[in-house]
Design an enzyme around this catalytic site. Structure first.
Site, PDB file in Angstrom:
ATOM      1  N   THR A  34     -95.073  18.406   8.767  1.00  0.00           N
ATOM      2  CA  THR A  34     -95.101  19.861   8.975  1.00  0.00           C
ATOM      3  C   THR A  34     -95.771  20.224  10.291  1.00  0.00           C
ATOM      4  O   THR A  34     -95.447  21.235  10.909  1.00  0.00           O
ATOM      5  CB  THR A  34     -95.833  20.524   7.787  1.00  0.00           C
ATOM      6  OG1 THR A  34     -95.037  20.325   6.625  1.00  0.00           O
ATOM      7  CG2 THR A  34     -96.056  22.006   7.991  1.00  0.00           C
ATOM      8  N   SER A  42     -92.662  13.389   5.611  1.00  0.00           N
ATOM      9  CA  SER A  42     -93.311  12.199   5.038  1.00  0.00           C
ATOM     10  C   SER A  42     -92.963  11.962   3.574  1.00  0.00           C
ATOM     11  O   SER A  42     -93.259  10.903   3.040  1.00  0.00           O
ATOM     12  CB  SER A  42     -94.828  12.232   5.246  1.00  0.00           C
ATOM     13  OG  SER A  42     -95.474  13.035   4.288  1.00  0.00           O
ATOM     14  N   THR A  88     -98.326  15.763   5.391  1.00  0.00           N
ATOM     15  CA  THR A  88     -99.419  15.695   4.411  1.00  0.00           C
ATOM     16  C   THR A  88     -99.021  14.963   3.124  1.00  0.00           C
ATOM     17  O   THR A  88     -99.889  14.437   2.428  1.00  0.00           O
ATOM     18  CB  THR A  88     -99.884  17.120   4.012  1.00  0.00           C
ATOM     19  OG1 THR A  88     -98.775  17.836   3.458  1.00  0.00           O
ATOM     20  CG2 THR A  88    -100.459  17.883   5.191  1.00  0.00           C
TER      21      THR A  88
HETATM   22  C1  SIN Z   1     -94.469  16.166   5.151  1.00  0.00           C
HETATM   23  O1  SIN Z   1     -95.258  15.584   4.410  1.00  0.00           O
HETATM   24  O2  SIN Z   1     -93.911  15.611   6.117  1.00  0.00           O
HETATM   25  C2  SIN Z   1     -94.113  17.593   4.899  1.00  0.00           C
HETATM   26  C3  SIN Z   1     -95.209  18.372   4.290  1.00  0.00           C
HETATM   27  C4  SIN Z   1     -96.419  18.509   5.176  1.00  0.00           C
HETATM   28  O3  SIN Z   1     -96.585  17.871   6.201  1.00  0.00           O
HETATM   29  O4  SIN Z   1     -97.294  19.319   4.755  1.00  0.00           O
END
Ligand code: SIN
Length: 326
Positions: free
Chosen positions: A18, A66, A99
């Site tokens: 994100t 992710s 995340t």
């Molecule tokens: C991810 O994990 O790539 C998408 C969600 C985020 O980064 O909060």
């Protein structure tokens, strides 16, 4: 920027998430697409980084949401981290990451590299196009941690909090401060470029057996990774999923038990059958806090304080190391 030549470097590796996400409407914090903006652009958008006493290099290792993290990205990331850490001029590494699986990547990198320099994962809960994005401050904080003399090991930095790789866990779906270090508590805080440290940096000597493994997963270029799945205990858990997985050739199972790793008797019977048939079984807990406390006569090994997803990584590495040694 001063004209002084900077002899040491911090390397910023981009993997997506994100923090690199974009939405069609500025201010849309939900309907965005992760992993759109290149790491060079994210770094260039932060003029404050130019005042770092280190030269900053950036490299795009992957560009993924992710939730789609896979072993190929992990291997590439571990290889690039090892490559940069081996260079004397490199003080530390920052990795931008989504995340959702950050805690697994952090644990994986700590387990296979046990770095003597800082490797700092950072992230964002809002996309880069948000009206008030959190990614830029998180990146500044991550660079502050990577710049800190004496910092070592793999840590995560989010919302001003530093978490160690063993303990970090995403605990919130929406808040900017989305991570916790559970019972252990945070490693420290970043306060305007300074660190307030509460605990020691992560190292291999934390009592986790699997962390003695070094570099195996990186070198295992052509091996397929061991198949390890996670099952859970809940009302009515009858063990059919375990039997189906065992029949399908699973090599390891982590069970997220209830409470202190307790299991429905029917699930336990199926897990013991699988173990007797050669499947490695590890018992973790589905509780957010606490660890499975082993007792004499336990038929299934406990996860040594690791959460189910980290116990899965540890078990994969253990099985991988056995293949590599064979
Ligand atoms: C991810 O994990 O790539 C998408 C969600 C985020 O980064 O909060």
């Amino acid at each position: 920027m001063s004209g002084k030549i900077k002899s040491k470097k911090i390397v910023i590796l981009g993997t997506g998430g994100t923090i690199a996400g974009t939405a069609a409407q500025a201010g849309d914090n939900l309907g965005y697409t992760a992993a759109q903006v290149g790491i060079g652009q994210l770094v260039a958008a932060l003029p404050a980084l130019a005042s770092s006493r280190f030269e900053l290099l950036s490299e795009q290792v992957a560009q993924v949401d992710s939730k789609d993290m896979d072993f190929g990205v992990w291997r590439a990331l571990a290889q690039r981290v090892a490559h940069w850490l081996a260079q004397d001029q490199v003080q530390g590494i920052v990795i931008t990451h989504g995340t959702d699986t950050l805690e697994e990547t952090a644990f994986f990198l700590q387990a296979v590299l046990d770095p003597a320099k800082p490797v700092v994962l950072t992230c964002a809960m809002r996309p880069a196009t948000a009206l008030a994005p959190d990614g830029p401050q998180n990146m500044l904080d991550a660079v502050a941690v990577a710049s800190h003399a004496g910092a070592r090991g793999v840590v995560a930095v989010c919302a001003g909090v530093i978490h160690g790789a063993f303990d970090v866990q995403k605990v919130h779906t929406y808040r900017l401060d989305a991570f916790s270090s559970r019972d252990a508590g945070p490693l420290g805080y970043v306060e305007e470029d300074r660190l307030c440290l509460l605990r020691n940096w992560p190292s291999a000597h934390a009592g986790y057996g699997p962390l003695a493994i070094k570099n195996i997963a990186i070198e295992a270029q052509d091996q397929s990774w061991p198949r390890v799945e996670i099952v859970m205990n809940y009302a009515g858990a009858d063990g059919r999923a375990v039997r189906a997985l065992a029949a399908d050739g699973v090599q390891g199972l982590v069970v997220a038990g209830t409470g202190n790793g307790t299991l429905h008797h029917a699930l336990e019977v199926a897990l013991l059958e699988a173990q007797a048939g050669g499947v490695r079984v590890v018992r973790a807990t589905r509780c957010l806090e606490g660890r499975v406390l082993p007792k004499a006569g336990d038929a299934l090994a406990d996860s040594q304080g690791l959460s189910p997803v980290k116990a899965r990584v540890a078990l994969m590495l253990e099985l991988l190391s056995k293949v590599a040694k064979a």
